[in-house]
Design a protein around this motif. Structure first.
Motif, PDB file in Angstrom:
ATOM      1  N   ARG A  12       7.358 -27.277  13.064  1.00 58.39           N
ATOM      2  CA  ARG A  12       8.139 -26.161  13.599  1.00 58.39           C
ATOM      3  C   ARG A  12       9.628 -26.489  13.531  1.00 58.39           C
ATOM      4  NH1 ARG A  12       8.653 -21.718  16.841  1.00 58.39           N
ATOM      5  NH2 ARG A  12      10.340 -21.811  18.359  1.00 58.39           N
ATOM      6  N   THR A  38      10.916 -25.879  10.128  1.00 60.27           N
ATOM      7  CA  THR A  38      11.027 -24.446   9.853  1.00 60.27           C
ATOM      8  C   THR A  38      12.306 -23.891  10.476  1.00 60.27           C
ATOM      9  OG1 THR A  38       8.631 -24.340   9.923  1.00 60.27           O
ATOM     10  CG2 THR A  38       9.802 -22.245  10.017  1.00 60.27           C
ATOM     11  N   LEU A  39      12.592 -24.325  11.717  1.00 60.33           N
ATOM     12  CA  LEU A  39      13.814 -23.868  12.381  1.00 60.33           C
ATOM     13  C   LEU A  39      15.053 -24.341  11.618  1.00 60.33           C
ATOM     14  CD1 LEU A  39      12.970 -24.390  16.167  1.00 60.33           C
ATOM     15  CD2 LEU A  39      12.859 -22.299  14.799  1.00 60.33           C
ATOM     16  N   ARG A  54      15.308 -24.980   8.426  1.00 60.45           N
ATOM     17  CA  ARG A  54      15.488 -24.205   7.193  1.00 60.45           C
ATOM     18  C   ARG A  54      15.975 -22.796   7.504  1.00 60.45           C
ATOM     19  NH1 ARG A  54      10.647 -23.557   4.157  1.00 60.45           N
ATOM     20  NH2 ARG A  54       9.518 -24.088   6.034  1.00 60.45           N
ATOM     21  N   ALA A  55      15.475 -22.230   8.605  1.00 59.45           N
ATOM     22  CA  ALA A  55      15.940 -20.893   8.986  1.00 59.45           C
ATOM     23  C   ALA A  55      17.426 -20.937   9.341  1.00 59.45           C
ATOM     24  CB  ALA A  55      15.124 -20.372  10.165  1.00 59.45           C
ATOM     25  N   GLN A  77      19.957 -20.854   6.635  1.00 58.84           N
ATOM     26  CA  GLN A  77      20.271 -19.547   6.060  1.00 58.84           C
ATOM     27  C   GLN A  77      21.061 -18.652   7.008  1.00 58.84           C
ATOM     28  OE1 GLN A  77      16.895 -17.446   4.576  1.00 58.84           O
ATOM     29  NE2 GLN A  77      18.136 -15.691   3.988  1.00 58.84           N
ATOM     30  N   ASP A  78      20.681 -18.612   8.270  1.00 57.46           N
ATOM     31  CA  ASP A  78      21.327 -17.667   9.196  1.00 57.46           C
ATOM     32  C   ASP A  78      21.219 -18.210  10.623  1.00 57.46           C
ATOM     33  OD1 ASP A  78      22.218 -15.543  10.705  1.00 57.46           O
ATOM     34  OD2 ASP A  78      21.130 -14.028   9.561  1.00 57.46           O
ATOM     35  N   GLU A 133      23.005 -17.603  13.290  1.00 60.56           N
ATOM     36  CA  GLU A 133      23.171 -16.657  14.385  1.00 60.56           C
ATOM     37  C   GLU A 133      21.849 -15.967  14.705  1.00 60.56           C
ATOM     38  OE1 GLU A 133      26.517 -13.373  15.527  1.00 60.56           O
ATOM     39  OE2 GLU A 133      25.267 -13.004  13.799  1.00 60.56           O
ATOM     40  N   MET A 134      21.106 -15.630  13.636  1.00 62.13           N
ATOM     41  CA  MET A 134      19.835 -14.938  13.842  1.00 62.13           C
ATOM     42  C   MET A 134      18.836 -15.861  14.537  1.00 62.13           C
ATOM     43  SD  MET A 134      18.653 -11.955  13.433  1.00 62.13           S
ATOM     44  CE  MET A 134      17.273 -11.731  14.548  1.00 62.13           C
ATOM     45  N   VAL A 135      18.853 -17.130  14.171  1.00 61.29           N
ATOM     46  CA  VAL A 135      17.962 -18.084  14.834  1.00 61.29           C
ATOM     47  C   VAL A 135      18.261 -18.112  16.330  1.00 61.29           C
ATOM     48  CG1 VAL A 135      17.333 -20.518  15.001  1.00 61.29           C
ATOM     49  CG2 VAL A 135      17.639 -19.478  12.769  1.00 61.29           C
ATOM     50  N   GLY A 136      19.562 -18.068  16.673  1.00 65.19           N
ATOM     51  CA  GLY A 136      19.940 -18.030  18.077  1.00 65.19           C
ATOM     52  C   GLY A 136      19.432 -16.770  18.758  1.00 65.19           C
ATOM     53  N   LEU A 190      16.900 -15.233  18.217  1.00 61.88           N
ATOM     54  CA  LEU A 190      15.450 -15.279  18.399  1.00 61.88           C
ATOM     55  C   LEU A 190      15.065 -16.275  19.496  1.00 61.88           C
ATOM     56  CD1 LEU A 190      14.352 -15.054  14.676  1.00 61.88           C
ATOM     57  CD2 LEU A 190      13.909 -13.375  16.455  1.00 61.88           C
ATOM     58  N   VAL A 250      16.307 -19.539  19.976  1.00 60.72           N
ATOM     59  CA  VAL A 250      16.371 -20.982  19.704  1.00 60.72           C
ATOM     60  C   VAL A 250      17.767 -21.481  20.062  1.00 60.72           C
ATOM     61  CG1 VAL A 250      16.212 -22.757  17.936  1.00 60.72           C
ATOM     62  CG2 VAL A 250      14.715 -20.757  17.840  1.00 60.72           C
TER      63      VAL A 250
END
Lengths: 632, 246
Positions: free
Chosen positions: A168, A171-172, A174-175, A178-179, A181-184, A186, A188
């Motif tokens: 996991r 995966t985080l 790699r996410a 790419q982006d 801000e979007m991970v935040g 969601l 994280v």
């Protein structure tokens, strides 16, 4: 050049590739997620060797070799986490160049810390237990430890791949690459993700260093040497691509091995020394790759960033307050030699300050208004200096004429490099300019018959009427002021508007009919020309010239000056140059650990004045007015 | 005639927000009650997306009091807000194109939640989401970058649901996708509502909003100009002509 020696060199290359890969993988991982180019990564590698040395040798009879290697990797990883939490976390939103400056300050601090703890001597570590011997390959002896290193690279590559694709956390990561801000958004917590990534990257660097202990002695030059090589690997492989880093490390290490194997070869009557090529081969590879595939072998073109960085404040026309200040300064500069006849050193220092100011202003010219971050600006300074020295010494040209011709030589150099460089932007442009500067440096360093090699050239004195330091000071003052006025004139001419338009939006500038690349090329040449003027003045002021003048360290000095002064102020380059040179001079005379002091000062400045010193002063004087103007 | 109970999930008071020096939102007040679907309507540039981003804490500068499930989130970071059960679906989708469908869902995963009264909140698993979006179930291992726009739209919703949110901020779900997908989106919103998830969606399309929403707010130039039940808005020709018709 037998087949067996070829095989041994290939294996050597593989072993070399492994440790290079460990450092580059960490660098790449950190850049991918945090977008920070960590200048201090080579320093972490160096610490890995030193810590492993201490753990095996000195501490209470010493640990065994293998536990020491693992422990030192972990120790460096922990240090990385601490650095991330205390420093980098505060500057993720700062401009890219400030982050570079901060990590460069770390290089200085770590270097002096290592000097203080371990001293200046090289320290050779023990051999690895169980792998101290060598094996016979086609009749030649090959160290078994190197065979072990060959295996380490792919093992680490495989483990990283598993970590990034099968967990996991991976995966985080790699996410976030790419982006973020979007991970935040969601849920994280990026802060801890960044810390973990930085710690892992540091751990890899530390491991790479610790594993080198049986192969090379720990020394204080490893940091910049390693970071240079690792940058090249990461850029060639593609920023953020770990398999790319391995492929690039392999390619470069094998090409180096090949050059060593070829040795000196006669081709059509010319003698080519391939072994001398090893110093530049990685930079040649990088230059070729960046021109053919600007985003690296396995990288991908960078998507335009979602955050259009902070909007640059427009350059304002010079007002009366500024003019009055400049006039006062000019008056002081004019009478200074007469006032300080008791302390001639002041005049010498002032010449240095003026030359540094011109050098930094010429760099500022392309960095600020044109947005081109050159990491190899010292190349044109050095070209100007060497051209001046050679013209006077070999061609016996009059010194006055030399001052005109030498800058043209520097401009010619910039013409060639610029043609390649303007095809790129951002970090890639920075790295390509660095590569060309390193090539220039390597040529000067090795071409003993012409450039005097590492000793440089001496006896570069000005004409008799300028022999007096005060006279030379006035010549420098006049030339530097004229150059600066002309550069300023350019910025307020339509050419200057076009430059800034190209920086703020290349697409829109293109659409209104500005040939952005061509304009950047012209700007690059102009900047090279004036760096050449500074270089020529420098050569005659010192009477000698050495490869130091176009070393990467000198380029970085220039960057620090510009950033200290502030990127988006007209006077930024000059103010930064004066501050930096004066600091350097003062601090270096008062402490053995001037690098650490300088680093600490840079860190404080970066954290306190993210807009640079000149920018800070401007805000204090003009702050209110700017605000009102902004609302109107 | 609202279907929701009277528990306020999200309470926004006096929200102002800026992009750089430009102020976009002026004193926006809005509430979302438990169990309802609320539409935030307005023309292009009225400030709908900005409102949702400001609620999520994704703008550099915002002012106002934001309360989510009785806790103040005015100063919270986006990840803190998301981990309290406020989900966000961005209009530009922002799929992780290098990650597979299953990995995209994994990034959004959070632990199951309970309402303050102890009842379990809706829990989402990949299996359940694949049942809701059959297209995604057919391609769990496909990289996000190799999907159609409509499939990406579904994935971005599914990814946010993996955080088991109480309330989802849904930015322009019907924008730029084929009519058949719009229909699926409407269907999906109603299913979410039935399973107990509340939704605040920004929307330009009156028909879509009418189909799925209980109440509506109308934004113009960063200010709330109208609020009322969806039926009232649909019947109010004057408001629709002034603030919504193109």
């Amino acid at each position: 050049m037998s087949f067996s020696s070829f095989i041994v060199q290939v294996l050597n290359g593989l072993a070399g590739a492994s440790s290079l890969f460990l450092v580059a993988a960490g660098l790449s991982l950190i850049f991918g997620v945090t977008r920070i180019v960590n200048f201090a990564h080579g320093s972490l590698y160096m610490l890995g060797i030193y810590v492993a040395y201490s753990l095996t040798e000195s501490v209470g009879g010493g640990l065994g070799f293998w536990p020491a290697v693992l422990l030192s990797a972990i120790a460096v990883g922990v240090l990385g986490a601490v650095v991330e939490v205390l420093l980098l976390r505060r500057i993720y939103h700062a401009p890219e160049l400030f982050q570079l400056l901060a990590t460069f300050a770390l290089v200085l601090v770590i270097k002096d810390a290592a000097l203080w703890i371990w001293g200046p001597e090289e320290l050779l570590g023990p051999r690895a237990p169980g792998l101290a011997g060598s094996v016979s390959i086609l009749g030649r002896q090959f160290p078994s430890y190197d065979l072990f290193l060959i295996v380490v690279g792919p093992v680490v590559l495989g483990s990283l791949w598993l970590l990034l694709t099968r967990t996991r956390w991976g995966t985080l990561v790699r996410a976030a690459t790419q982006d973020r801000e979007m991970v935040g958004a969601l849920g994280v917590n990026q802060a801890w993700l960044f810390t973990a990534v930085f710690a892992l990257g540091a751990l890899l660097a530390g491991l790479g260093g610790a594993l080198q202990l049986p192969r090379e002695p720990a020394n204080l030059e490893l940091d910049l040497h390693t970071i240079g090589a690792a940058f090249v690997v990461v850029v060639v492989g593609g920023m953020g691509s770990i398999p790319g880093a391995y492929v690039a490390a392999l390619l470069i290490a094998e090409l180096k091995a090949l050059c060593i194997w070829l040795g000196v070869v006669e081709v059509f009557g010319f003698t080519i020394s391939f072994s001398k090529l090893t110093l530049v081969v990685e930079f040649l590879v990088m230059a070729v790759v960046l021109v053919v595939r600007p985003w690296g072998l396995m990288g991908r073109p960078q998507a335009p960033s979602r955050h259009a960085g902070t909007v640059e404040a427009p350059l304002r026309p010079v007002d009366n307050l500024f003019k009055a200040g400049a006039a006062l300064l000019l008056l002081v500069l004019t009478v200074l030699p007469a006032l300080t006849t008791q302390t001639p050193y002041v005049t010498v220092l002032m010449i240095d300050l003026l030359i540094a100011a011109l050098f930094a202003t010429s760099l500022h010219f392309i960095m600020g208004p044109a947005g081109m971050h050159s990491f190899g600006h010292a190349a044109y300074f050095g070209l100007g200096a060497y051209a001046a020295a050679l013209l006077v010494r070999s061609l016996q040209l009059p010194m006055e004429l030399t001052l005109v011709v030498a800058p043209l030589v520097a401009a010619a150099g910039a013409l060639v490099v610029g043609w390649f460089s303007v095809r790129l932007s951002g970090v890639y442009l920075a790295m390509l300019t660095l590569a060309f500067a390193q090539i220039a440096w390597a040529i000067v360093y090795q071409w003993d018959t012409v450039t005097g090699g590492s000793n440089g050239l001496t006896g570069v004195w000005p004409s008799a009427w300028l022999a007096d330091k005060a006279a030379y000071y006035y010549l420098t003052l006049v030339l530097v002021i004229l150059s600066m006025l002309w550069l300023k004139r350019c910025l307020y001419a339509p050419f200057g508007y076009a430059m800034r338009a190209g920086r703020d939006s290349p697409l829109r500038a293109d659409a209104v009919g500005i040939d952005v690349k061509r304009m950047q090329w012209v700007a690059f040449v102009i900047a090279g020309l004036f760096a050449g003027v500074a270089g020529a003045l420098f050569a005659f002021s010192k009477g000698s010239i050495s490869p130091e003048s176009l070393h990467v360290g000198k380029s970085v000095d220039g960057l620090v000056m510009v950033l200290l002064g502030g990127l988006q102020t007209l006077t930024g380059g000059a103010v930064g140059a004066v501050t930096f040179t004066w600091l350097h001079d003062t601090v270096a005379r008062n402490t053995e650990y001037w690098k650490a002091m300088l680093g600490a000062i840079i860190l404080i400045l970066v954290l306190l004045f993210p807009q640079g010193i000149a920018g800070f002063v401007r805000q204090i004087i003009y702050g209110k007015r700017d605000e009102i103007g902004g609302r109107a | 005639m609202t279907l929701h109970d009277q528990t306020v999930l999200l309470d926004v008071r006096g929200l102002s927000a800026w992009y750089g020096a430009a102020q976009i939102l002026f004193d926006v007040d809005l509430q979302v009650y438990r169990g309802e679907v609320v539409a935030l309507m307005g023309r292009n540039g009225a400030g709908k997306s900005t409102t949702l981003k400001a609620i999520m804490g994704m703008l550099d500068k915002r002012k106002g009091t934001l309360t989510f499930m009785d806790r103040d989130i005015s100063e919270a970071e986006p990840h803190e807000i998301a981990s309290r059960g406020l989900g966000f679906v961005p209009e530009d989708r922002r799929i992780f194109t290098d990650l597979t469908v299953a990995e995209n869902l994994e990034v959004g995963r959070q632990a199951p939640r309970h309402w303050p009264d102890g009842k379990a909140a809706p829990v989402w698993t990949p299996e359940r989401l694949y049942a809701l979006f059959p297209n995604l179930g057919e391609m769990p291992n496909r990289p996000g970058g190799r999907m159609s726009g409509g499939e990406q739209q579904m994935l971005t919703v599914a990814r946010t649901l993996m955080g088991n949110p109480y309330l989802v901020l849904l930015d322009e779900p019907s924008e730029g996708v084929a009519p058949v997908i719009v229909e699926q989106m409407a269907h999906m919103i109603m299913e979410l509502k039935a399973s107990g998830v509340s939704i605040l969606l920004s929307e330009q399309n009156m028909h879509f909003a009418e189909l799925v929403s209980d109440r509506a707010y109308v934004l113009e130039k960063g200010q709330i100009r109208y609020s009322g039940s969806m039926e009232e808005l649909a019947a109010n020709e004057e408001v629709r002509r002034a603030y919504l018709s193109v």
